[in-house]
Design a protein around this motif. Structure first.
Motif, PDB file in Angstrom:
ATOM      1  N   LYS A 159       3.977  83.997  93.848  1.00  0.00           N
ATOM      2  CA  LYS A 159       3.685  85.096  92.926  1.00  0.00           C
ATOM      3  C   LYS A 159       4.967  85.708  92.355  1.00  0.00           C
ATOM      4  N   GLU A 160       6.035  85.711  93.139  1.00  0.00           N
ATOM      5  CA  GLU A 160       7.268  86.392  92.731  1.00  0.00           C
ATOM      6  C   GLU A 160       7.910  85.782  91.504  1.00  0.00           C
ATOM      7  N   GLY A 161       7.675  84.526  91.256  1.00  0.00           N
ATOM      8  CA  GLY A 161       8.279  83.892  90.091  1.00  0.00           C
ATOM      9  C   GLY A 161       9.675  83.393  90.373  1.00  0.00           C
ATOM     10  N   PRO A 204       2.493  87.713  84.572  1.00  0.00           N
ATOM     11  CA  PRO A 204       2.985  87.253  83.266  1.00  0.00           C
ATOM     12  C   PRO A 204       4.482  87.445  83.036  1.00  0.00           C
ATOM     13  N   ASP A 205       5.112  88.505  83.588  1.00  0.00           N
ATOM     14  CA  ASP A 205       6.536  88.715  83.323  1.00  0.00           C
ATOM     15  C   ASP A 205       7.419  87.739  84.087  1.00  0.00           C
ATOM     16  N   VAL A 206       6.876  87.019  85.040  1.00  0.00           N
ATOM     17  CA  VAL A 206       7.692  86.113  85.852  1.00  0.00           C
ATOM     18  C   VAL A 206       7.172  84.678  85.769  1.00  0.00           C
ATOM     19  N   LEU A 207       6.806  84.275  84.574  1.00  0.00           N
ATOM     20  CA  LEU A 207       6.310  82.922  84.381  1.00  0.00           C
ATOM     21  C   LEU A 207       7.405  81.907  84.697  1.00  0.00           C
ATOM     22  N   PRO A 208       7.016  80.761  85.242  1.00  0.00           N
ATOM     23  CA  PRO A 208       8.025  79.737  85.534  1.00  0.00           C
ATOM     24  C   PRO A 208       8.586  79.141  84.251  1.00  0.00           C
ATOM     25  N   GLN A 209       9.814  78.668  84.341  1.00  0.00           N
ATOM     26  CA  GLN A 209      10.422  77.942  83.231  1.00  0.00           C
ATOM     27  C   GLN A 209      10.007  76.488  83.387  1.00  0.00           C
ATOM     28  N   ILE A 210       9.430  75.911  82.347  1.00  0.00           N
ATOM     29  CA  ILE A 210       8.955  74.534  82.401  1.00  0.00           C
ATOM     30  C   ILE A 210       9.799  73.681  81.471  1.00  0.00           C
ATOM     31  N   LEU A 211      10.373  72.624  82.027  1.00  0.00           N
ATOM     32  CA  LEU A 211      11.203  71.697  81.268  1.00  0.00           C
ATOM     33  C   LEU A 211      10.578  70.314  81.371  1.00  0.00           C
ATOM     34  N   ARG A 212      10.375  69.671  80.240  1.00  0.00           N
ATOM     35  CA  ARG A 212       9.842  68.303  80.242  1.00  0.00           C
ATOM     36  C   ARG A 212      10.963  67.339  79.904  1.00  0.00           C
ATOM     37  N   ILE A 213      11.024  66.249  80.658  1.00  0.00           N
ATOM     38  CA  ILE A 213      12.012  65.213  80.382  1.00  0.00           C
ATOM     39  C   ILE A 213      11.283  63.905  80.105  1.00  0.00           C
ATOM     40  N   ALA A 214      11.955  63.009  79.416  1.00  0.00           N
ATOM     41  CA  ALA A 214      11.348  61.738  79.020  1.00  0.00           C
ATOM     42  C   ALA A 214      10.904  60.943  80.235  1.00  0.00           C
ATOM     43  N   PRO A 215       9.761  60.259  80.124  1.00  0.00           N
ATOM     44  CA  PRO A 215       9.298  59.447  81.244  1.00  0.00           C
ATOM     45  C   PRO A 215      10.172  58.219  81.435  1.00  0.00           C
ATOM     46  N   GLY A 216      10.207  57.743  82.632  1.00  0.00           N
ATOM     47  CA  GLY A 216      11.009  56.576  83.001  1.00  0.00           C
ATOM     48  C   GLY A 216      11.523  56.811  84.393  1.00  0.00           C
ATOM     49  N   CYS A 217      11.705  55.784  85.149  1.00  0.00           N
ATOM     50  CA  CYS A 217      12.123  55.946  86.540  1.00  0.00           C
ATOM     51  C   CYS A 217      13.433  56.727  86.611  1.00  0.00           C
ATOM     52  N   LEU A 218      13.384  57.888  87.231  1.00  0.00           N
ATOM     53  CA  LEU A 218      14.571  58.741  87.319  1.00  0.00           C
ATOM     54  C   LEU A 218      15.653  58.096  88.169  1.00  0.00           C
ATOM     55  N   HIS A 219      15.271  57.214  89.053  1.00  0.00           N
ATOM     56  CA  HIS A 219      16.259  56.501  89.868  1.00  0.00           C
ATOM     57  C   HIS A 219      16.883  55.361  89.074  1.00  0.00           C
ATOM     58  N   CYS A 220      16.043  54.543  88.419  1.00  0.00           N
ATOM     59  CA  CYS A 220      16.536  53.359  87.709  1.00  0.00           C
ATOM     60  C   CYS A 220      17.346  53.706  86.465  1.00  0.00           C
ATOM     61  N   SER A 221      17.083  54.848  85.862  1.00  0.00           N
ATOM     62  CA  SER A 221      17.789  55.226  84.639  1.00  0.00           C
ATOM     63  C   SER A 221      19.184  55.755  84.932  1.00  0.00           C
ATOM     64  N   GLY A 222      19.608  55.668  86.180  1.00  0.00           N
ATOM     65  CA  GLY A 222      20.926  56.162  86.541  1.00  0.00           C
ATOM     66  C   GLY A 222      20.946  57.672  86.676  1.00  0.00           C
ATOM     67  N   ASN A 223      19.789  58.270  86.654  1.00  0.00           N
ATOM     68  CA  ASN A 223      19.642  59.715  86.860  1.00  0.00           C
ATOM     69  C   ASN A 223      20.257  60.559  85.762  1.00  0.00           C
ATOM     70  N   LEU A 224      20.648  59.958  84.635  1.00  0.00           N
ATOM     71  CA  LEU A 224      21.357  60.698  83.602  1.00  0.00           C
ATOM     72  C   LEU A 224      20.546  61.884  83.082  1.00  0.00           C
ATOM     73  N   ILE A 225      19.291  61.646  82.719  1.00  0.00           N
ATOM     74  CA  ILE A 225      18.471  62.730  82.164  1.00  0.00           C
ATOM     75  C   ILE A 225      18.259  63.820  83.214  1.00  0.00           C
TER      76      ILE A 225
END
Length: 142
Positions: free
Chosen positions: A38-40, A71-92
């Protein structure tokens, strides 16, 4: 690309971090929404696109907020491109984490489109510099 400010990290405890896995984006997002405090102060990194009707859509026009979220403490949501985060060298993921950790959140959730290399990703996040900046928690399975 930049790296997180490790000097500030010595004065702050590591960020509790959960890796979220599951077969569908909607299921993973619902699992994160059910886990949010709840705290955000949360940041959520989502790999890939939503499959519609996300449990992480916090539009006041939709009515009451889920899971007691204020409402004042909504989470920040970040979307990153799909693809294996391990195989892509973790760059993104590395660039995104470095930006997030400049101002460390209270909690961090990383939702993965595939759990195929979950253990390798967990090991990478346990190494420097992230090993001292993140406090990896038990995985959340959706």
């Amino acid at each position: 690309m930049g790296s997180p400010d490790t000097g500030a990290a010595h004065h702050r405890p590591p960020v509790p971090t959960w890796l979220v896995t599951g077969p569908r984006a909607g299921a993973r997002e619902a699992a994160v929404a059910a886990h949010l405090p709840k705290e955000g102060g949360s940041v959520i990194i989502l790999e890939g696109l939503s499959d519609g009707g996300s449990a992480l859509s916090f539009d006041p026009a939709d009515g009451p907020f889920p899971n007691k979220i204020v409402p004042d403490v909504l989470p920040q949501i970040l979307r990153i491109a799909p693809g294996c985060l391990h195989c892509s060298g973790n760059l993104i993921l590395r660039v995104t984490l470095n930006r997030v950790l400049r101002r460390p959140p209270a909690q961090l959730y990383i939702s993965l489109a595939s759990a195929e290399h979950l253990e390798q990703l967990r090991a990478w996040l346990s190494e420097a510099p992230y090993g001292t900046l993140l406090d990896l928690q038990d995985d959340i399975a959706a």
